[in-house]
Design a protein around this motif. Sequence first.
Motif, mmCIF file in Angstrom:
data_model
loop_
_atom_site.group_PDB
_atom_site.id
_atom_site.type_symbol
_atom_site.label_atom_id
_atom_site.label_comp_id
_atom_site.label_asym_id
_atom_site.label_seq_id
_atom_site.Cartn_x
_atom_site.Cartn_y
_atom_site.Cartn_z
ATOM 1 N N LEU A 130 0.526 12.435 -1.567
ATOM 2 C CA LEU A 130 1.046 12.899 -2.882
ATOM 3 C C LEU A 130 1.427 11.506 -2.933
ATOM 4 O O LEU A 130 1.899 9.989 -2.579
ATOM 5 N N PRO A 131 1.468 10.509 -4.288
ATOM 6 C CA PRO A 131 1.773 9.717 -4.574
ATOM 7 C C PRO A 131 3.217 9.032 -4.700
ATOM 8 O O PRO A 131 3.699 10.213 -4.448
ATOM 9 N N GLY A 132 2.872 7.978 -3.845
ATOM 10 C CA GLY A 132 5.091 7.915 -3.368
ATOM 11 C C GLY A 132 5.089 7.878 -2.036
ATOM 12 O O GLY A 132 6.299 7.881 -1.160
ATOM 13 N N ALA A 133 4.063 8.640 -1.134
ATOM 14 C CA ALA A 133 3.895 9.628 0.232
ATOM 15 C C ALA A 133 3.411 8.032 1.119
ATOM 16 O O ALA A 133 3.326 6.770 0.323
ATOM 17 N N VAL A 134 4.287 8.176 2.128
ATOM 18 C CA VAL A 134 4.143 7.401 3.202
ATOM 19 C C VAL A 134 3.293 7.584 4.239
ATOM 20 O O VAL A 134 3.519 8.894 4.739
ATOM 21 N N VAL A 135 2.996 6.269 4.803
ATOM 22 C CA VAL A 135 2.174 6.855 6.204
ATOM 23 C C VAL A 135 2.517 5.386 6.666
ATOM 24 O O VAL A 135 2.898 4.213 6.602
ATOM 25 N N VAL A 136 3.096 5.910 7.957
ATOM 26 C CA VAL A 136 3.845 5.126 9.597
ATOM 27 C C VAL A 136 2.844 5.477 10.777
ATOM 28 O O VAL A 136 3.261 6.090 11.335
ATOM 29 N N PHE A 137 2.396 3.751 10.817
ATOM 30 C CA PHE A 137 2.011 3.651 12.058
ATOM 31 C C PHE A 137 2.753 2.884 13.015
ATOM 32 O O PHE A 137 3.522 2.097 13.342
ATOM 33 N N ASP A 138 3.296 4.026 14.167
ATOM 34 C CA ASP A 138 4.358 3.484 15.485
ATOM 35 C C ASP A 138 3.471 2.372 16.527
ATOM 36 O O ASP A 138 4.699 1.323 16.485
ATOM 37 N N ASP A 139 2.303 2.741 16.465
ATOM 38 C CA ASP A 139 2.185 1.386 17.468
ATOM 39 C C ASP A 139 1.360 0.121 16.591
ATOM 40 O O ASP A 139 0.711 -0.583 17.502
ATOM 41 N N TYR A 140 1.673 -0.321 15.640
ATOM 42 C CA TYR A 140 0.903 -1.274 14.428
ATOM 43 C C TYR A 140 1.678 -2.734 15.526
ATOM 44 O O TYR A 140 2.834 -3.376 15.530
ATOM 45 N N GLY A 141 0.960 -3.782 16.202
ATOM 46 C CA GLY A 141 1.400 -4.915 16.702
ATOM 47 C C GLY A 141 1.684 -5.205 18.100
ATOM 48 O O GLY A 141 2.013 -6.939 18.368
ATOM 49 N N PHE A 142 1.894 -4.218 18.467
ATOM 50 C CA PHE A 142 2.007 -3.696 19.400
ATOM 51 C C PHE A 142 1.624 -4.479 20.422
ATOM 52 O O PHE A 142 0.366 -4.583 20.851
ATOM 53 N N PHE A 143 1.122 -5.364 22.157
ATOM 54 C CA PHE A 143 0.336 -5.627 22.636
ATOM 55 C C PHE A 143 -0.096 -4.439 23.438
ATOM 56 O O PHE A 143 0.497 -3.819 24.526
ATOM 57 N N GLY A 144 -1.345 -4.613 23.505
ATOM 58 C CA GLY A 144 -1.631 -3.610 24.195
ATOM 59 C C GLY A 144 -2.465 -2.334 22.671
ATOM 60 O O GLY A 144 -2.829 -1.171 23.870
ATOM 61 N N CYS A 145 -1.679 -2.055 21.971
ATOM 62 C CA CYS A 145 -2.278 -1.502 20.804
ATOM 63 C C CYS A 145 -2.798 -1.730 19.856
ATOM 64 O O CYS A 145 -2.931 -1.648 18.418
ATOM 65 N N GLU A 146 -3.714 -2.414 20.075
ATOM 66 C CA GLU A 146 -4.386 -3.956 19.271
ATOM 67 C C GLU A 146 -5.589 -2.622 18.039
ATOM 68 O O GLU A 146 -5.886 -3.067 17.582
ATOM 69 N N GLY A 147 -5.586 -1.680 18.873
ATOM 70 C CA GLY A 147 -6.720 -0.993 18.096
ATOM 71 C C GLY A 147 -6.130 -0.619 17.011
ATOM 72 O O GLY A 147 -7.004 0.093 15.785
ATOM 73 N N VAL A 148 -4.752 -0.239 17.260
ATOM 74 C CA VAL A 148 -4.010 0.500 15.916
ATOM 75 C C VAL A 148 -3.771 -0.639 14.872
ATOM 76 O O VAL A 148 -3.998 -0.211 13.788
ATOM 77 N N THR A 149 -3.762 -1.878 15.279
ATOM 78 C CA THR A 149 -3.573 -3.009 14.725
ATOM 79 C C THR A 149 -5.064 -3.386 13.804
ATOM 80 O O THR A 149 -4.841 -3.722 12.184
ATOM 81 N N ARG A 150 -6.080 -3.219 14.328
ATOM 82 C CA ARG A 150 -7.123 -3.588 14.044
ATOM 83 C C ARG A 150 -7.478 -2.162 12.908
ATOM 84 O O ARG A 150 -8.081 -2.697 11.519
ATOM 85 N N LEU A 151 -7.126 -0.796 13.123
ATOM 86 C CA LEU A 151 -7.522 -0.203 11.919
ATOM 87 C C LEU A 151 -6.666 -0.322 11.133
ATOM 88 O O LEU A 151 -7.145 -0.285 10.081
ATOM 89 N N VAL A 152 -5.555 -1.022 11.076
ATOM 90 C CA VAL A 152 -4.635 -0.676 9.509
ATOM 91 C C VAL A 152 -4.986 -1.917 8.721
ATOM 92 O O VAL A 152 -5.173 -2.499 7.732
ATOM 93 N N ASN A 153 -5.218 -3.746 9.884
ATOM 94 C CA ASN A 153 -5.621 -3.962 8.917
ATOM 95 C C ASN A 153 -6.404 -4.277 7.974
ATOM 96 O O ASN A 153 -6.891 -5.367 7.494
ATOM 97 N N ALA A 154 -8.389 -3.612 8.487
ATOM 98 C CA ALA A 154 -9.163 -3.078 7.877
ATOM 99 C C ALA A 154 -9.613 -1.993 6.972
ATOM 100 O O ALA A 154 -9.714 -2.670 5.344
ATOM 101 N N PHE A 155 -8.134 -0.914 6.518
ATOM 102 C CA PHE A 155 -7.780 -0.200 5.502
ATOM 103 C C PHE A 155 -7.405 -0.560 4.391
ATOM 104 O O PHE A 155 -7.465 -0.740 3.579
ATOM 105 N N VAL A 156 -6.114 -2.221 4.740
ATOM 106 C CA VAL A 156 -5.344 -2.417 3.499
ATOM 107 C C VAL A 156 -6.250 -3.813 2.851
ATOM 108 O O VAL A 156 -6.166 -3.166 1.192
ATOM 109 N N LEU A 157 -7.369 -4.194 3.573
ATOM 110 C CA LEU A 157 -8.315 -4.798 2.947
ATOM 111 C C LEU A 157 -9.469 -3.606 1.437
ATOM 112 O O LEU A 157 -9.656 -4.730 0.971
#
Length: 251
Positions: free
Chosen positions: A199-226
């Motif tokens: 819904l408009p106003g809804a929130v998605v939280v990624f728990d693994d963003y920015g952790f060393f060893g979880c670069e895959g999730v960081t890559r995903l989010v960085n690409a998505f927001v662009l």
Amino acid sequence: MAWLKRTLTGWSYRYLRGTRAWAHARSPEIHHERLLPYASYAPWQGDQAFERALAQVQGKTLVDKYRLYELWSLARQLEHLEGDFLEVGVWRGGSGCLLAMASQRPGRQVFLADTFAGVVKAGSHDTRYQGGEHADTDIGLVQALARECGVADRVQLLKGMFPEENAERVTGQLALVHIDVDVYESARDVLNWALPRLLPGAVVVFDDYGFFGCEGVTRLVNAFVLDNPDFRFLHNLNGHAVLVRVGASHA
């Protein structure tokens, strides 16, 4: 540097010349450094409802109290918004049951999805995870915790790979999605499935963003927001990435 040596033992990394930063050898574009924020405000201190909930879920989650408080706070802020909550990557149920305790909106369901057999879909985008990690759990542990926390009537457990095996049970729109799956492909599949249901106003939280060893999730989010102007992106130094839908769903 003692902290680095303890944390990075056995992992592939390299220091960046002339800086105090480092990067995983398989993700040299994602830089890390030891963070020490100057802000000291601790709103969880003295929040008695949160402290009671935290005491009930401690030992049943790998999420620290800072990220748990952020989930708690977001859930409380979404009381006005229709829609259910979804968490994918449950482990022993601590963060999911905390979300259920935080929200008291009548009729809201909290769906908790997990294979209960460890991490799945690890691949070439990921650096640490190989698959099968965090398998030291069981759906019965989560069911028991939900009863102990008094939220069993609002928690719906989905056993299996999400969304391939169980998403048909989530039939309504979503106000909050907590993605705690550790790896790129799994996080991508959950996000893509959830997008038209947010819904408009809804929130998605990624728990693994920015952790060393979880670069895959960081890559995903960085690409998505662009490429998604319907969302606002917040990088919280506690290890969360938060997306807030500001545009209408295109479902």
